[in-house]
Design a protein around this motif. Structure first.
Motif, short mmCIF file in Angstrom:
data_model
loop_
_atom_site.label_atom_id
_atom_site.label_comp_id
_atom_site.label_asym_id
_atom_site.label_seq_id
_atom_site.Cartn_x
_atom_site.Cartn_y
_atom_site.Cartn_z
N ARG A 59 0.87 -1.17 0.00
CA ARG A 59 0.00 0.00 0.00
C ARG A 59 0.92 1.22 0.00
NH1 ARG A 59 -4.22 1.97 4.65
NH2 ARG A 59 -5.09 3.72 3.49
N VAL A 60 0.68 2.13 -0.94
CA VAL A 60 1.45 3.36 -1.03
C VAL A 60 0.49 4.51 -0.74
CG1 VAL A 60 2.83 4.84 -2.53
CG2 VAL A 60 3.00 2.36 -2.75
N LEU A 61 0.92 5.39 0.15
CA LEU A 61 0.08 6.52 0.58
C LEU A 61 0.91 7.80 0.50
CD1 LEU A 61 -2.62 7.36 2.20
CD2 LEU A 61 -1.14 7.24 4.18
N SER A 68 -6.13 20.67 9.98
CA SER A 68 -6.96 19.69 10.68
C SER A 68 -6.36 18.28 10.68
CB SER A 68 -8.34 19.65 10.03
OG SER A 68 -8.22 19.27 8.67
N GLY A 69 -5.17 18.09 10.11
CA GLY A 69 -4.55 16.76 10.07
C GLY A 69 -3.94 16.50 8.71
N TRP A 70 -3.97 15.23 8.29
CA TRP A 70 -3.37 14.82 7.02
C TRP A 70 -4.47 14.56 6.00
CZ3 TRP A 70 1.73 15.14 6.20
CH2 TRP A 70 2.57 15.23 7.31
N ALA A 71 -4.33 15.14 4.82
CA ALA A 71 -5.28 14.93 3.71
C ALA A 71 -4.62 14.00 2.70
CB ALA A 71 -5.63 16.25 3.06
N THR A 72 -5.30 12.93 2.35
CA THR A 72 -4.76 11.96 1.42
C THR A 72 -4.78 12.50 -0.01
OG1 THR A 72 -5.52 10.16 2.82
CG2 THR A 72 -5.03 9.61 0.52
N LEU A 73 -3.62 12.43 -0.67
CA LEU A 73 -3.49 12.81 -2.08
C LEU A 73 -3.47 11.58 -2.99
CD1 LEU A 73 -0.70 15.53 -1.76
CD2 LEU A 73 -3.17 15.89 -1.89
N ILE A 91 2.39 17.80 -7.60
CA ILE A 91 2.12 18.65 -6.44
C ILE A 91 1.88 20.05 -6.98
CG2 ILE A 91 3.10 19.61 -4.31
CD1 ILE A 91 2.53 16.58 -4.23
N THR A 92 0.76 20.68 -6.62
CA THR A 92 0.39 21.97 -7.20
C THR A 92 0.82 23.18 -6.38
OG1 THR A 92 -1.78 21.82 -6.17
CG2 THR A 92 -1.58 20.98 -8.42
N ALA A 93 1.18 22.98 -5.10
CA ALA A 93 1.56 24.10 -4.24
C ALA A 93 2.51 23.61 -3.15
CB ALA A 93 0.31 24.71 -3.62
N ALA A 94 3.13 24.54 -2.46
CA ALA A 94 4.02 24.20 -1.36
C ALA A 94 3.26 23.42 -0.30
CB ALA A 94 4.60 25.47 -0.75
N LEU A 97 4.64 16.96 3.17
CA LEU A 97 4.05 15.71 2.69
C LEU A 97 4.57 14.52 3.48
CD1 LEU A 97 4.63 16.62 -1.01
CD2 LEU A 97 2.41 16.58 0.10
N ARG A 98 3.75 13.48 3.52
CA ARG A 98 4.14 12.23 4.15
C ARG A 98 3.98 11.11 3.13
NH1 ARG A 98 0.77 10.60 9.24
NH2 ARG A 98 -0.82 10.35 7.65
#
Length: 120
Positions: A59-61, A68-73, A91-94, A97-98
Motif C-alpha cells: 500500500r502506497v500513501l 486539521s490533520g493529514w489529507a490523502t493525495l 504537487i500543485t503548491a508548497a 508531505l508524508r
C-alpha cells in the motif's frame, strides 16, 4: 532521502500490528512540482507464489499536512510483478508531505522507500 526496513514475522498472529511492516518519510515541497516515490519489495517465496512469481502486496500513501490533520493525495493497494517501482505524483503548491509504504503481504524481507521532490 531513502529509508530501509526489514519485515520480520511476529510470533503472535494477534499482534500483527506490532510488526515492522511500514516505512514512512516526511518531506517539504517548496512549491509546484512532483513527488517521485521509489520503492522496492521482497519477493514472494516460490511456495507461496503463483506460476509467474511476484513481490509483496503493498500500500502506497501520499498525504499533505493541513491544519486539521493529514489529507490523502494518493492511496493505492496493489500487488507487484517488479522488485522496484517508481511513481511520479504532481504537487500543485508548497506543502509538507508524508510518504508511506506498507508491506501488506506479511512477507519477511527487506523493503525500501525513497521520496524526493522534483521542482516544476
Amino acid at each position: 532521502m531513502s529509508i530501509t526496513g526489514y519485515l520480520v514475522p511476529f510470533p503472535d498472529p494477534g499482534a500483527w500490528d506490532l510488526m515492522s511492516d511500514r516505512l514512512e518519510e516526511q518531506l517539504h515541497a517548496p512549491g509546484p512540482g512532483a513527488i517521485r516515490i521509489r520503492l522496492t519489495l521482497p519477493p514472494i517465496p516460490p511456495e507461496r507464489a503463483d506460476s509467474q512469481g511476484g513481490f509483496a502486496r503493498k500500500r502506497v500513501l501520499l498525504a499533505r499536512q493541513e491544519e486539521s490533520g493529514w489529507a490523502t493525495l494518493y492511496d493505492a493497494t496493489t500487488a507487484s510483478r517488479a522488485p522496484t517501482e517508481e511513481l511520479l505524483l504532481p504537487i500543485t503548491a508548497a506543502a509538507t508531505l508524508r510518504c508511506r509504504l506498507m508491506n501488506m503481504g506479511g512477507l519477511e524481507g527487506q523493503f525500501t522507500l525513497d521520496c524526493a521532490f522534483i521542482p516544476a
